[in-house]
Design a protein around this motif. Sequence first.
Motif, PDB file in Angstrom:
ATOM      1  N   SER A   1      -1.275 -17.678  11.122  1.00 30.97           N
ATOM      2  CA  SER A   1      -0.244 -18.096  12.084  1.00 30.97           C
ATOM      3  C   SER A   1       0.646 -19.212  11.543  1.00 30.97           C
ATOM      4  N   ASN A   2       1.108 -19.050  10.324  1.00 31.54           N
ATOM      5  CA  ASN A   2       2.087 -19.966   9.740  1.00 31.54           C
ATOM      6  C   ASN A   2       3.470 -19.319   9.756  1.00 31.54           C
ATOM      7  N   LEU A   3       4.498 -20.156   9.646  1.00 25.64           N
ATOM      8  CA  LEU A   3       5.881 -19.693   9.599  1.00 25.64           C
ATOM      9  C   LEU A   3       6.495 -20.098   8.271  1.00 25.64           C
ATOM     10  N   PHE A   4       7.118 -19.124   7.598  1.00 22.48           N
ATOM     11  CA  PHE A   4       7.822 -19.361   6.339  1.00 22.48           C
ATOM     12  C   PHE A   4       9.278 -18.958   6.560  1.00 22.48           C
ATOM     13  N   SER A   5      10.215 -19.878   6.330  1.00 22.02           N
ATOM     14  CA  SER A   5      11.610 -19.568   6.619  1.00 22.02           C
ATOM     15  C   SER A   5      12.524 -20.168   5.558  1.00 22.02           C
ATOM     16  N   ALA A   6      13.716 -19.595   5.448  1.00 27.64           N
ATOM     17  CA  ALA A   6      14.754 -20.118   4.568  1.00 27.64           C
ATOM     18  C   ALA A   6      16.095 -19.662   5.110  1.00 27.64           C
ATOM     19  N   ASP A   7      17.091 -20.515   4.961  1.00 30.22           N
ATOM     20  CA  ASP A   7      18.435 -20.171   5.415  1.00 30.22           C
ATOM     21  C   ASP A   7      19.207 -19.383   4.369  1.00 30.22           C
ATOM     22  N   ARG A   8      18.866 -19.593   3.068  1.00 31.03           N
ATOM     23  CA  ARG A   8      19.583 -18.938   1.975  1.00 31.03           C
ATOM     24  C   ARG A   8      18.575 -18.252   1.056  1.00 31.03           C
ATOM     25  N   ALA A   9      18.953 -17.110   0.516  1.00 30.97           N
ATOM     26  CA  ALA A   9      18.058 -16.382  -0.379  1.00 30.97           C
ATOM     27  C   ALA A   9      17.693 -17.207  -1.606  1.00 30.97           C
ATOM     28  N   GLU A  10      18.619 -18.027  -2.083  1.00 30.09           N
ATOM     29  CA  GLU A  10      18.337 -18.821  -3.287  1.00 30.09           C
ATOM     30  C   GLU A  10      17.331 -19.932  -3.044  1.00 30.09           C
TER      31      GLU A  10
ATOM     32  N   GLU B   1      -3.348 -13.713   7.713  1.00 26.75           N
ATOM     33  CA  GLU B   1      -3.233 -12.948   8.945  1.00 26.75           C
ATOM     34  C   GLU B   1      -2.277 -13.621   9.924  1.00 26.75           C
ATOM     35  N   SER B   2      -1.507 -12.796  10.593  1.00 24.65           N
ATOM     36  CA  SER B   2      -0.654 -13.228  11.710  1.00 24.65           C
ATOM     37  C   SER B   2       0.365 -14.286  11.300  1.00 24.65           C
ATOM     38  N   ASN B   3       0.862 -14.216  10.063  1.00 23.01           N
ATOM     39  CA  ASN B   3       1.911 -15.131   9.616  1.00 23.01           C
ATOM     40  C   ASN B   3       3.280 -14.499   9.831  1.00 23.01           C
ATOM     41  N   ALA B   4       4.299 -15.353   9.934  1.00 24.55           N
ATOM     42  CA  ALA B   4       5.656 -14.870  10.170  1.00 24.55           C
ATOM     43  C   ALA B   4       6.595 -15.376   9.085  1.00 24.55           C
ATOM     44  N   TRP B   5       7.450 -14.494   8.603  1.00 25.08           N
ATOM     45  CA  TRP B   5       8.513 -14.870   7.671  1.00 25.08           C
ATOM     46  C   TRP B   5       9.855 -14.594   8.340  1.00 25.08           C
ATOM     47  N   GLU B   6      10.744 -15.590   8.302  1.00 24.64           N
ATOM     48  CA  GLU B   6      12.115 -15.412   8.767  1.00 24.64           C
ATOM     49  C   GLU B   6      13.042 -15.766   7.615  1.00 24.64           C
ATOM     50  N   LEU B   7      13.572 -14.733   6.954  1.00 29.26           N
ATOM     51  CA  LEU B   7      14.287 -14.883   5.694  1.00 29.26           C
ATOM     52  C   LEU B   7      15.573 -14.068   5.713  1.00 29.26           C
ATOM     53  N   PRO B   8      16.520 -14.413   4.828  1.00 33.33           N
ATOM     54  CA  PRO B   8      17.734 -13.611   4.731  1.00 33.33           C
ATOM     55  C   PRO B   8      17.408 -12.148   4.432  1.00 33.33           C
ATOM     56  N   PRO B   9      18.234 -11.225   4.896  1.00 34.00           N
ATOM     57  CA  PRO B   9      17.940  -9.794   4.713  1.00 34.00           C
ATOM     58  C   PRO B   9      17.798  -9.371   3.256  1.00 34.00           C
ATOM     59  N   SER B  10      18.392 -10.110   2.334  1.00 35.22           N
ATOM     60  CA  SER B  10      18.323  -9.719   0.923  1.00 35.22           C
ATOM     61  C   SER B  10      16.967  -9.998   0.284  1.00 35.22           C
ATOM     62  N   VAL B  11      16.104 -10.747   0.972  1.00 35.96           N
ATOM     63  CA  VAL B  11      14.773 -11.036   0.441  1.00 35.96           C
ATOM     64  C   VAL B  11      13.851  -9.870   0.776  1.00 35.96           C
ATOM     65  N   ALA B  12      13.286  -9.236  -0.251  1.00 37.71           N
ATOM     66  CA  ALA B  12      12.434  -8.070  -0.055  1.00 37.71           C
ATOM     67  C   ALA B  12      11.007  -8.478   0.284  1.00 37.71           C
TER      68      ALA B  12
ATOM     69  N   HIS C   1       9.794 -24.574   5.485  1.00 39.40           N
ATOM     70  CA  HIS C   1      11.210 -24.224   5.598  1.00 39.40           C
ATOM     71  C   HIS C   1      11.957 -24.626   4.328  1.00 39.40           C
ATOM     72  N   GLY C   2      12.647 -23.677   3.731  1.00 34.14           N
ATOM     73  CA  GLY C   2      13.403 -23.959   2.512  1.00 34.14           C
ATOM     74  C   GLY C   2      12.515 -24.382   1.363  1.00 34.14           C
ATOM     75  N   CYS C   3      11.271 -23.954   1.374  1.00 34.31           N
ATOM     76  CA  CYS C   3      10.330 -24.256   0.285  1.00 34.31           C
ATOM     77  C   CYS C   3      10.314 -23.058  -0.661  1.00 34.31           C
ATOM     78  N   LYS C   4      10.711 -23.275  -1.889  1.00 29.57           N
ATOM     79  CA  LYS C   4      10.993 -22.156  -2.784  1.00 29.57           C
ATOM     80  C   LYS C   4       9.749 -21.383  -3.183  1.00 29.57           C
ATOM     81  N   GLU C   5       8.650 -22.078  -3.443  1.00 30.34           N
ATOM     82  CA  GLU C   5       7.447 -21.368  -3.889  1.00 30.34           C
ATOM     83  C   GLU C   5       6.213 -22.236  -3.663  1.00 30.34           C
ATOM     84  N   ARG C   6       5.044 -21.640  -3.960  1.00 30.18           N
ATOM     85  CA  ARG C   6       3.750 -22.320  -3.846  1.00 30.18           C
ATOM     86  C   ARG C   6       3.485 -22.805  -2.414  1.00 30.18           C
TER      87      ARG C   6
END
Length: 411
Positions: free
Chosen positions: A303-312, A329-340, A285-290
């Motif tokens: 089955s990991n989750l990658f999330s951020a509250d802000r695009a930056e 496989e089977s990972n989930a990203w929950e990110l701001p809509p501006s993240v492509a 959560h809120g981990c920018k990279e790597r």
Amino acid sequence: MSLSRRDLLALAALPALGACATTPAATDAPLGWAGVGKTTGGAGALPQHILDVRDRAGLDAALKLGDTPKIIRVHTLIDLGPGGAEAFRDPAFDFDAFDRAFDPATWGRADPKGPLEDARERSAKRQAAAIVVRVPSNTTLIGVAPGAGFQHGTLLLNKVSNIVIRDLRLSDAYDHFPEWQPRDNGHGEWNSAYDPVSLTGAERVWVDHCHFDDGSRPDHLEPIRLGRRVQHHDGLLDITLASDLVTLSWCRYQGHDKTMLIGGDDKHVGDDGKLRVTLHHNHFHGCKERTPRVRFGRVHLASNLFSADRAEDFGYSLGIGHQSRVVAESNAWELPPSVAASQLIRRLKGTALADRGGNRLNGRPVVLTAEGLSPDVGWRPEEAYDTTALRPGDANRLAEQIRASAGPRLG
């Protein structure tokens, strides 16, 4: 907070607080690559080698058992580096004087040298001698109270095997004396030395239900010095120098920049055939990279989750590096809509990525394989171990399940 059946069984295997310690259940074993390695940590320890620690002195005494099977039950948040910079600073080192001496406008882009740099190096060595804790083989480190763990230091697993680390908070491995490298990225960078957990040549390691963060002083709040923001933290957990047979499960990694390396350099050809790592049910959560950035390794991300509250707060998740062989496989990203979707991976000299399907961005299926990446990574996880339990029972509820259960189970 709701726990899965597997988590409840694992938690039941922990000794009750205040009770006579017992060995965790033999059936409580890692999935993935660490399971292939039959990673058991201190299982089978004699009763006198099941130890309760509440401070650094107790920890150091327990680790003197060396490679003898041992279970170390941690009851508090132990400070591995109390006293701050002044506890380690060489009398000849001064931060302001250093900045004046090596200002690129006057010093240029040559590496720092002379009495001030020598004093910085002596300060750094004093800190390292104090805060780096070497964990020997055949060890289980487990938190048995809410908030138990380690701060302001590094657990170093160097050329050891059969380590289990569970239910711990691992926080703020803060380098007080980062190195100034004036040509890094062309404009110079501050680079720090410590991770809360570092694997160098370690084999058969399971890190489970832990929480990793930078504490109350993340790098983005640090001042600008020599034209660049100071970096006092390195990674959160790095796996390098031919480490092998590792599983990272049900952990939370929070609010960090360069989070996890698997493989430290393209020149480390001895990593080829090693760096077999499974990551499952972790929350970044809120981990920018790597999360992670991979070289050489056969890495299974399931089955990991990658999330951020802000695009930056988001740059990329999976770094596909030199000769990496990543299966996702089977990972989930929950990110701001501006993240492509194209930002989820970054090609860093890698040539292959196996997208096994089931990956989702904001609830919708997403294809991870970028142009120029082959889906043939040369291996299949199910040929090495049972992958059934790594897949979500309900893909729509995966994020909810990980949020509820990742991190230490005792608060």
